[in-house]
Design an enzyme around this catalytic site. Sequence first.
Site, short mmCIF file in Angstrom:
data_model
loop_
_atom_site.label_atom_id
_atom_site.label_comp_id
_atom_site.label_asym_id
_atom_site.label_seq_id
_atom_site.Cartn_x
_atom_site.Cartn_y
_atom_site.Cartn_z
N CYS A 1 0.83 -1.21 0.00
CA CYS A 1 0.00 0.00 0.00
C CYS A 1 0.87 1.26 0.00
O CYS A 1 1.33 1.71 1.05
CB CYS A 1 -0.95 -0.01 1.20
SG CYS A 1 -1.99 1.46 1.25
N CYS B 1 -0.59 4.12 2.06
CA CYS B 1 -0.46 3.99 3.52
C CYS B 1 0.99 4.20 3.97
O CYS B 1 1.23 4.84 4.99
CB CYS B 1 -0.88 2.59 4.00
SG CYS B 1 -2.26 1.87 3.14
N ASP B 2 1.94 3.66 3.23
CA ASP B 2 3.31 3.58 3.74
C ASP B 2 4.34 4.44 3.00
O ASP B 2 5.47 4.57 3.46
CB ASP B 2 3.80 2.12 3.70
CG ASP B 2 2.92 1.21 4.54
OD1 ASP B 2 2.36 1.71 5.53
OD2 ASP B 2 2.78 0.03 4.20
#
Length: 296
Positions: free
Chosen positions: A131, A134-135
């Site tokens: 992701c 997200c990261d």
Amino acid sequence: MTYDSIIIGMGIAGISAAVYAKRSGSNVLLLEKMRPGGIINTIDKIENYPGFKSITGPDLAFQLFDQVNALQVPYKMEEVINISLENDVKIVKTTCSEYRALNVLIATGRSPILLGLPNEEKLIGKGISTCALCDGYLYKGKEIAVVGGGNSALQEALYLSNIVNKIYLIHRRDQFRGDEELVSRVKEKENIEILYNSQVTELKENNDELKSIVINNEKELPVSAMFVYIGYAPKTEFAKELGITNPVGYIEVDENFETKVPGIYAAGDIIIKKVYQIVTAASEGATAAIRFSRKK
Ligand code: NAP
């Protein structure tokens, strides 16, 4: 109580179905294991869904959830673990309870698959990710790798290229599978180096964090992270006993998105089809709901 329909999954297919079912006066229940919006939450930019020139995945997920609430569709955040049949009634078992319905729509989507390297799972959150949204920010200014040659790998490499210093885009063939438009944009990016005919064969770590990857058993690339975009696996384990899944977990449906078990429908990324897009998932959910709402 027996519902007219239970919809499993609050991604675009499930929510689209819920909107149609509820507006037809159906007694419907939505079930979701994790978060409304499903995999859409992990997409940074959506530019091919009608009505939005450009919208972030989390924003679209929020709009979907907002619509569920505005329509007062009842929902429960529970994980489905089994579906069984009792004549015409379907019994949906969750980790907390049991629900009954005349129709069930399975719209649980897919989860990303990994390369299958020995220490890969252990390194999730410590350098391995599926992701970018997200990261990605964790690796600001760093050198990273993105693996895959489809639209996901291309799109997420483009997103990450604005955050990190350098990306090795690693693809096992000499040609990308993704759309030409995305391929061109990737090729124009100065900080993306494409490595064709390349496979990651080893992950090296330091203090339980990814420190480098080995390509084709010979070349070592020091990277802080590796984002894997090599496809997805359907989340249909709980439906196995119904005998509607193929050996890799996808579900066969007819033109109304009904499976071979009457009253059990499936829509979105878990069905066998040619086009896996947000817009097609929305259409499939709507078609299924129109069908089972008319049967009342
Ligand atoms: P995909 O199209 O299935 O591509 C997966 C890629 O990973 C392929 O290039 C494949 O290589 C590679 N791969 C598979 N297994 C591998 C392995 N073990 N080791 C190394 N590489 C491996 O998956 P996706 O990119 O996630 O896309 C899924 C669907 O969503 C597609 O229909 C796509 O069009 C759609 N999507 C659309 C958009 C958009 O419209 N903007 C964005 C994202 C996704 P090969 O090419 O050699 O098979």
